[in-house]
Structure formats: C-alpha cells, structure tokens
Write an enzyme that holds these catalytic residues in place. Structure first.
Site, PDB file in Angstrom:
ATOM      1  N   ASP A 164      76.150 -24.203  24.440  1.00  0.00           N
ATOM      2  CA  ASP A 164      76.645 -25.203  23.481  1.00  0.00           C
ATOM      3  C   ASP A 164      78.129 -25.496  23.755  1.00  0.00           C
ATOM      4  OD1 ASP A 164      74.120 -24.950  21.858  1.00  0.00           O
ATOM      5  OD2 ASP A 164      74.897 -22.918  21.679  1.00  0.00           O
ATOM      6  N   HIS A 192      73.059 -20.554  17.207  1.00  0.00           N
ATOM      7  CA  HIS A 192      72.592 -21.400  18.312  1.00  0.00           C
ATOM      8  C   HIS A 192      71.357 -22.148  17.807  1.00  0.00           C
ATOM      9  CE1 HIS A 192      71.415 -22.922  22.171  1.00  0.00           C
ATOM     10  NE2 HIS A 192      70.271 -22.285  22.143  1.00  0.00           N
TER      11      HIS A 192
HETATM   12  P1  NAD Z   1      59.754 -18.804  30.268  1.00  0.00           P
HETATM   13  O1  NAD Z   1      58.523 -18.867  29.441  1.00  0.00           O
HETATM   14  O2  NAD Z   1      59.824 -19.571  31.550  1.00  0.00           O
HETATM   15  O3  NAD Z   1      60.068 -17.287  30.624  1.00  0.00           O
HETATM   16  C1  NAD Z   1      60.019 -16.295  29.672  1.00  0.00           C
HETATM   17  C2  NAD Z   1      59.536 -15.035  30.380  1.00  0.00           C
HETATM   18  O4  NAD Z   1      59.628 -13.960  29.457  1.00  0.00           O
HETATM   19  C3  NAD Z   1      58.081 -15.123  30.836  1.00  0.00           C
HETATM   20  O5  NAD Z   1      58.007 -14.835  32.221  1.00  0.00           O
HETATM   21  C4  NAD Z   1      57.389 -14.062  29.993  1.00  0.00           C
HETATM   22  O6  NAD Z   1      56.337 -13.409  30.687  1.00  0.00           O
HETATM   23  C5  NAD Z   1      58.537 -13.109  29.694  1.00  0.00           C
HETATM   24  N1  NAD Z   1      58.337 -12.244  28.546  1.00  0.00           N
HETATM   25  C6  NAD Z   1      57.660 -12.498  27.389  1.00  0.00           C
HETATM   26  N2  NAD Z   1      57.645 -11.425  26.593  1.00  0.00           N
HETATM   27  C7  NAD Z   1      58.344 -10.464  27.242  1.00  0.00           C
HETATM   28  C8  NAD Z   1      58.654  -9.121  26.932  1.00  0.00           C
HETATM   29  N3  NAD Z   1      58.249  -8.532  25.806  1.00  0.00           N
HETATM   30  N4  NAD Z   1      59.378  -8.419  27.831  1.00  0.00           N
HETATM   31  C9  NAD Z   1      59.777  -8.975  28.988  1.00  0.00           C
HETATM   32  N5  NAD Z   1      59.481 -10.240  29.347  1.00  0.00           N
HETATM   33  C10 NAD Z   1      58.787 -10.970  28.476  1.00  0.00           C
HETATM   34  O7  NAD Z   1      60.971 -19.183  29.299  1.00  0.00           O
HETATM   35  P2  NAD Z   1      62.459 -19.600  29.690  1.00  0.00           P
HETATM   36  O8  NAD Z   1      62.516 -21.065  29.834  1.00  0.00           O
HETATM   37  O9  NAD Z   1      62.946 -18.739  30.786  1.00  0.00           O
HETATM   38  O10 NAD Z   1      63.210 -19.279  28.307  1.00  0.00           O
HETATM   39  C11 NAD Z   1      63.347 -17.958  27.837  1.00  0.00           C
HETATM   40  C12 NAD Z   1      63.986 -17.965  26.458  1.00  0.00           C
HETATM   41  O11 NAD Z   1      65.327 -18.447  26.505  1.00  0.00           O
HETATM   42  C13 NAD Z   1      63.280 -18.870  25.440  1.00  0.00           C
HETATM   43  O12 NAD Z   1      63.217 -18.191  24.188  1.00  0.00           O
HETATM   44  C14 NAD Z   1      64.202 -20.058  25.333  1.00  0.00           C
HETATM   45  O13 NAD Z   1      64.072 -20.744  24.097  1.00  0.00           O
HETATM   46  C15 NAD Z   1      65.543 -19.374  25.452  1.00  0.00           C
HETATM   47  N6  NAD Z   1      66.699 -20.231  25.764  1.00  0.00           N
HETATM   48  C16 NAD Z   1      67.886 -19.941  25.141  1.00  0.00           C
HETATM   49  C17 NAD Z   1      69.033 -20.682  25.418  1.00  0.00           C
HETATM   50  C18 NAD Z   1      70.352 -20.408  24.735  1.00  0.00           C
HETATM   51  O14 NAD Z   1      71.281 -21.208  24.900  1.00  0.00           O
HETATM   52  N7  NAD Z   1      70.543 -19.343  23.972  1.00  0.00           N
HETATM   53  C19 NAD Z   1      68.942 -21.723  26.352  1.00  0.00           C
HETATM   54  C20 NAD Z   1      67.722 -21.983  26.991  1.00  0.00           C
HETATM   55  C21 NAD Z   1      66.608 -21.224  26.673  1.00  0.00           C
HETATM   56  C1  LMR Z   2      68.752 -24.946  24.597  1.00  0.00           C
HETATM   57  O1  LMR Z   2      69.697 -25.013  23.813  1.00  0.00           O
HETATM   58  O2  LMR Z   2      68.609 -25.722  25.553  1.00  0.00           O
HETATM   59  C2  LMR Z   2      67.762 -23.804  24.441  1.00  0.00           C
HETATM   60  O3  LMR Z   2      68.071 -23.035  23.323  1.00  0.00           O
HETATM   61  C3  LMR Z   2      66.351 -24.270  24.457  1.00  0.00           C
HETATM   62  C4  LMR Z   2      65.977 -24.926  23.158  1.00  0.00           C
HETATM   63  O4  LMR Z   2      64.943 -24.546  22.586  1.00  0.00           O
HETATM   64  O5  LMR Z   2      66.689 -25.816  22.732  1.00  0.00           O
END
Ligand code: NAD
Ligand code: LMR
Length: 331
Positions: A164, A192
C-alpha cells in the site's frame, strides 16, 4: 578468492512456497535482494502436502539458478521443521480472495493456518525471529500468530502494508510529475484493507509538503480510494491477486527492517500497537516506522487533524472487530 566477506548463513522460512507470490519472491531472496550480497541464506519452505510436488519443482529451479548465496533448501509440510531456528519468516501461505470478496472474508478460511504456525514458531524458531505476514487478512493473521507464540516478543510479529505504501508513492509521484524516489514520509495507517488510511499530511515531494501540491478533492476522492481499492482493481484486471508487486513489497519490508530506514525518512509496517496515537494496545496496526539495527520504532509526535483521526479510528475499529471475530483462536 572472494571479493565480499560472507556472513554466517541465516535461515529464512517461506510458507505457501509453491504459490504465485512465492514464485516471485524466493528467487530474489536467494539472489541477495532481501538481506544483501554478503548474506548467505538457507531457505526453509513450507507447503501443504498436496503441493509438495509443485514445491519440489520450485526447489529444482532454485538449484538451477546456482545462486552463490543459497546454501541449502529444505522443503517440508511440517511447520515445526520449517520454523526450526528460523531467523526470518515470510508467511505467505493462505487462500487469496477472488472478485467481489473483501480480505476479511478470508478470515475463517485462513485463521487456523496462523494459529498452528504461531504455535510451531513458539516451539522451534529463533528467539529473535522476524515475522512478516503477507497472507490475508494480514494484520489479523499476524495477531493470531503472535498470540499463539507467547514465548516470543510480540514486537517480532508484523504485517505487510508496504505494498500500500509503495502504491501510494507512485500514485503521488505520477500526480505531481515527480518520481517515487523523491517522495518521502509516506504513511499507511491501520489495516491492509479497504479501510486503510494513506496519509499525505506529512509527506514530502522533493522536500515540499505534498498537501500543498495537490487539491484536497483529489486527495479525498481519488488518491485515498485508489490506494484502498488497488488490490481489488488488480484482481479485476488480472483475474488473480497481485503477486510480483506483493513479493517486491515483502522484500522491501524485510530489507528495511533488517538494514534500516534512510535518514530523514520512514516506512509503513503493521506492528504491535503500544498505544501510540491512541490506537488500542495489542492490535497489529500499520504505523509510520523507522528501523535501526534490526529493530523498529513508531514515529512519534506527528500532528493528527480531524480528517485523519476519523479515518485512523475507522480502520482501528475494523481491526478490533476482526480480532473479536477470531477470539476463539487467541489464547
Ligand atoms: P496462492 O494460492 O498462489 O498461493 C498460496 C499457497 O499457500 C498455495 O501454494 C497453498 O498450497 C499454500 N498454503 C495454503 N495453506 C497453507 C498452509 N497451511 N501452510 C503452508 N502453505 C499453505 O496465493 P498467492 O497469490 O501467493 O497469495 C497468498 C496470500 O497473500 C493470499 O492470502 C493473498 O490474499 C495474500 N496477499 C497479501 C498481500 C499484502 O499486501 N499483504 C498482497 C498480495 C497477496
Ligand atoms: C493486494 O493488496 O493486492 C492483496 O492484498 C490482494 C488482495 O486481495 O487485494
């Protein structure tokens, strides 16, 4: 013969290591982008059992890069193994949201993951572990992990609002015809989520007060909603949630925490609230933060006007509600 004198290797745990964010993250950690060109790393990668084959493929690709800093790769579905003696943990593994969802809709699906991982860290991690939660809803997941790891300092648990923060730098730079490296003292307050408050009142563009360079109307009606809704806009455009930019923000967050903020600037991190700015103690709330010698401190003494106070309170209220919704997972 080595040009750079190498440090002792550190252990870096990444969860969800076969997912899309990790695919953009692991190679940069192994290349030195996170902790520096003189810091060897051991990667300890956690996945759920059905994803271990895919994880093996990622580990094969890491091998095929022949990164000089990458000393060892551990692939496991056992959290206690993944967190064993870990110095840095990036908790990415969690379900992402799809179109039309808010991040807190993931609370139920993801909360259990973070209570189990908090317990595992409590048992096996380094006492100085630095934890960054990326998996959504990141602030509350970080709170769950922290509360399930009572033997670790709560200050070791953080949540990612750097994405952000970075989004805000670019939006403001583009508006003012500047560049992101000229923008300093940006602040993201709170969660967030769509209630986060990107605050420009103390922000400088090339040393000038940002609020004097923009219209209040653009600030309130365009800038703030754009940053709040950026994750959803990317999901709509890409059909998947942000990955490379999220990985980049995770690298930035950890590098800043380990190596420090530049003189005269700060960053935004979701950290354990000590009651600063009247925010309830114990919430994982994003504040303006400086980092020195591997430690962080909330920037004190910023003036908060009525506009800001209302927005800071709204996002605090949402975090308190999220906390109350997972009370059963908070020992
Ligand atoms: P994704 O589905 O591609 O990957 C997630 C992975 O986590 C998968 O491979 C899954 O098998 C694994 N997983 C699930 N449960 C698990 C566990 N108990 N232990 C270990 N691994 C486990 O998702 P992604 O696109 O990589 O996103 C991951 C997370 O990050 C999501 O919750 C998404 O919303 C979040 N995210 C946060 C931000 C932020 O700014 N804070 C930004 C983008 C995404
Ligand atoms: C983002 O900010 O891009 C991530 O947290 C993914 C989402 O769910 O918005």
């Amino acid at each position: 013969y080595r040009k750079v004198r190498m440090k002792t290797p550190v252990r870096v745990t990444v969860t969800g290591a076969a997912g899309q964010i990790s695919y953009a993250l692991l190679f940069r950690i192994a290349s030195g982008a996170m902790l520096g060109n003189d810091q060897p790393v051991i990667l300890q990668l956690l996945e759920i059992t059905p994803a271990l084959d895919a994880l093996k493929g990622v580990a094969m690709e890491l091998d095929d890069c022949a990164f000089p800093l990458l000393q060892e790769i551990v692939c496991t579905d056992d959290a206690e193994v993944a967190f064993k003696d870990s110095d840095y943990a990036l908790l990415v593994g969690a379900r992402p949201r799809g179109p039309g969802m808010e991040r807190k809709d993931l609370l139920e699906a993801n909360a259990a993951i973070f209570s189990a991982q908090g317990k595992a860290m409590d048992k096996t991690a380094s006492r100085d572990i630095k934890v960054l939660v990326v998996g959504n809803p990141a602030n509350t997941n970080s709170l769950i992990a922290q509360r399930n790891a009572p033997s670790l300092d709560p200050r070791n648990f953080t949540a990612m609002t750097r994405l952000d923060h970075n989004r805000s730098l670019t939006q403001l730079a583009q508006k003012t015809g500047s560049s992101s490296d000229k923008v300093t003292q940006m602040t993201i307050w709170g969660n967030h989520s769509a209630t986060q408050y990107p605050d420009l009142h103390n922000t400088l563009v090339d040393g000038k007060n940002a609020m004097e360079l923009i219209e209040q109307n653009w600030y309130a009606e365009e800038f703030i909603p754009t940053v709040q809704q950026r994750g959803a806009a990317i999901i709509k455009a890409r059909g998947l949630s942000s990955a490379a930019s999220a990985a980049n923000a995770a690298i930035d967050h950890m590098r800043t925490w380990a190596m420090g903020t530049p003189e005269g600037d700060w960053t935004s991190m979701g950290v354990y609230s000590d009651g600063s700015y009247g925010i309830q103690e114990g919430l994982i709330y994003s504040f303006p933060v400086t980092c020195t010698d591997g430690d962080w401190a909330i920037v004190q003494g910023l003036e908060i006007n009525d506009f800001s106070r209302e927005k800071m309170t709204a996002t605090e209220t949402e975090l308190a509600e999220e906390r109350d919704a997972v009370a059963h997972l908070l020992p």
